[in-house]
Design an enzyme around this catalytic site. Structure first.
Site, PDB file in Angstrom:
ATOM      1  N   ASN A  61     -58.956 -18.452 -72.519  1.00  0.00           N
ATOM      2  CA  ASN A  61     -57.878 -17.988 -71.631  1.00  0.00           C
ATOM      3  C   ASN A  61     -58.462 -17.278 -70.415  1.00  0.00           C
ATOM      4  O   ASN A  61     -59.447 -16.544 -70.514  1.00  0.00           O
ATOM      5  CB  ASN A  61     -56.856 -17.112 -72.373  1.00  0.00           C
ATOM      6  CG  ASN A  61     -57.447 -15.892 -73.027  1.00  0.00           C
ATOM      7  OD1 ASN A  61     -58.579 -15.889 -73.462  1.00  0.00           O
ATOM      8  ND2 ASN A  61     -56.662 -14.823 -73.090  1.00  0.00           N
ATOM      9  N   GLU A  63     -57.192 -14.948 -67.382  1.00  0.00           N
ATOM     10  CA  GLU A  63     -56.079 -14.177 -66.811  1.00  0.00           C
ATOM     11  C   GLU A  63     -56.319 -13.947 -65.328  1.00  0.00           C
ATOM     12  O   GLU A  63     -57.411 -14.196 -64.801  1.00  0.00           O
ATOM     13  CB  GLU A  63     -55.916 -12.877 -67.592  1.00  0.00           C
ATOM     14  CG  GLU A  63     -55.531 -13.174 -69.046  1.00  0.00           C
ATOM     15  CD  GLU A  63     -55.273 -11.935 -69.891  1.00  0.00           C
ATOM     16  OE1 GLU A  63     -55.524 -10.809 -69.426  1.00  0.00           O
ATOM     17  OE2 GLU A  63     -54.820 -12.114 -71.037  1.00  0.00           O
ATOM     18  N   CYS A  72     -53.722 -20.269 -70.526  1.00  0.00           N
ATOM     19  CA  CYS A  72     -54.120 -20.148 -71.932  1.00  0.00           C
ATOM     20  C   CYS A  72     -55.374 -20.968 -72.223  1.00  0.00           C
ATOM     21  O   CYS A  72     -55.689 -21.939 -71.515  1.00  0.00           O
ATOM     22  CB  CYS A  72     -53.014 -20.675 -72.841  1.00  0.00           C
ATOM     23  SG  CYS A  72     -51.496 -19.734 -72.802  1.00  0.00           S
ATOM     24  N   GLU A  74     -55.857 -23.105 -74.632  1.00  0.00           N
ATOM     25  CA  GLU A  74     -55.574 -24.494 -75.021  1.00  0.00           C
ATOM     26  C   GLU A  74     -55.479 -25.399 -73.794  1.00  0.00           C
ATOM     27  O   GLU A  74     -56.059 -26.479 -73.746  1.00  0.00           O
ATOM     28  CB  GLU A  74     -54.246 -24.570 -75.799  1.00  0.00           C
ATOM     29  CG  GLU A  74     -54.257 -23.882 -77.144  1.00  0.00           C
ATOM     30  CD  GLU A  74     -53.879 -22.408 -77.089  1.00  0.00           C
ATOM     31  OE1 GLU A  74     -54.107 -21.754 -76.045  1.00  0.00           O
ATOM     32  OE2 GLU A  74     -53.347 -21.906 -78.094  1.00  0.00           O
ATOM     33  N   CYS A 111     -48.676 -21.430 -77.365  1.00  0.00           N
ATOM     34  CA  CYS A 111     -47.382 -21.074 -76.759  1.00  0.00           C
ATOM     35  C   CYS A 111     -46.604 -22.354 -76.443  1.00  0.00           C
ATOM     36  O   CYS A 111     -47.149 -23.470 -76.536  1.00  0.00           O
ATOM     37  CB  CYS A 111     -47.608 -20.244 -75.499  1.00  0.00           C
ATOM     38  SG  CYS A 111     -48.136 -21.234 -74.085  1.00  0.00           S
ATOM     39  N   CYS A 114     -48.192 -24.710 -73.841  1.00  0.00           N
ATOM     40  CA  CYS A 114     -49.363 -25.430 -74.366  1.00  0.00           C
ATOM     41  C   CYS A 114     -48.925 -26.532 -75.328  1.00  0.00           C
ATOM     42  O   CYS A 114     -49.505 -27.619 -75.349  1.00  0.00           O
ATOM     43  CB  CYS A 114     -50.321 -24.466 -75.063  1.00  0.00           C
ATOM     44  SG  CYS A 114     -51.200 -23.411 -73.901  1.00  0.00           S
TER      45      CYS A 114
HETATM   46  N1  THU Z   1     -53.007 -17.010 -75.022  1.00  0.00           N
HETATM   47  C1  THU Z   1     -53.759 -18.132 -75.197  1.00  0.00           C
HETATM   48  O1  THU Z   1     -54.753 -18.362 -74.516  1.00  0.00           O
HETATM   49  N2  THU Z   1     -53.385 -19.002 -76.178  1.00  0.00           N
HETATM   50  C2  THU Z   1     -52.365 -18.796 -77.063  1.00  0.00           C
HETATM   51  O2  THU Z   1     -52.157 -19.617 -77.943  1.00  0.00           O
HETATM   52  C3  THU Z   1     -51.534 -17.599 -76.925  1.00  0.00           C
HETATM   53  C4  THU Z   1     -51.804 -16.724 -75.765  1.00  0.00           C
HETATM   54  C5  THU Z   1     -53.445 -16.047 -74.021  1.00  0.00           C
HETATM   55  C6  THU Z   1     -52.599 -15.920 -72.791  1.00  0.00           C
HETATM   56  C7  THU Z   1     -52.936 -14.498 -72.347  1.00  0.00           C
HETATM   57  O3  THU Z   1     -54.139 -14.522 -71.595  1.00  0.00           O
HETATM   58  C8  THU Z   1     -53.211 -13.767 -73.648  1.00  0.00           C
HETATM   59  O4  THU Z   1     -53.494 -14.763 -74.607  1.00  0.00           O
HETATM   60  C9  THU Z   1     -52.070 -12.883 -74.124  1.00  0.00           C
HETATM   61  O5  THU Z   1     -50.894 -13.605 -74.192  1.00  0.00           O
END
Ligand code: THU
Length: 160
Positions: A61, A63, A72, A74, A111, A114
């Protein structure tokens, strides 16, 4: 009125029960958390995709100071795999997440956005994606995103 039930099968494996190939992919997903950029959530997610030709592509991920602009693990991983190997289907996708205390006992699940992307990629390559959701207490395995996203939107709907 008619009613129907939708069933999803999730298999939970202890580490020793997993095939060697799956364990290796999960280890790659765990390592991929090191590349995560998560200063806002502190939640580091890694993913690893095994392609049809055996190549493993990892991602995490990412940000952003403008929160919605992040992505994310995925989607980062799947888009990187498709961009570099457009002819190769994704066969399996492993996902692992950790917070400040370490890897989580229960797996993190993709999520909604994804799930939609994984669904689209299954359709694009006409190949199901086996998903391995790692947790310290067990790895949850599903055979296709259909288990997490039933009644999916398909491009065939646009032809009617
Ligand atoms: N996140 C993911 O990368 N994958 C998931 O399956 C759930 C959430 C990340 C997005 C964000 O950077 C952090 O986790 C908190 O939501």
């Amino acid at each position: 009125m008619k009613e129907y039930t939708i069933q999803s099968i999730v298999r939970v494996y202890a580490w020793e029960e997993l095939p060697e190939e799956d364990r290796l992919l999960i280890e790659e997903a765990k390592k991929a958390t090191n590349g995560s950029y998560a200063p806002y959530s502190g939640f580091r997610v890694g993913a690893a995709a095994r392609l049809g030709n055996g190549t493993i592509v990892i991602g995490s991920n990412q940000e952003n100071v403008a929160y919605p602009s992040g992505l994310c693990a995925e989607r980062t991983t799947i888009f990187a795999a498709n961009a570099q190997y457009p002819d190769q289907p994704v066969i399996s996708l492993a996902i692992a997440a950790r917070n400040k205390e370490g890897f989580l006992s229960q797996p993190t699940t993709p999520c909604g956005a994804c799930r939609q992307v994984i669904s689209g990629v299954e359709q694009r390559y006409q190949h199901p994606i086996r998903i391995l959701l790692y947790g310290l207490d067990g790895t949850h395995v599903i055979d296709s995103i259909e288990a997490l996203l039933p009644i999916q939107f398909a491009d065939s709907y646009m032809n009617c």
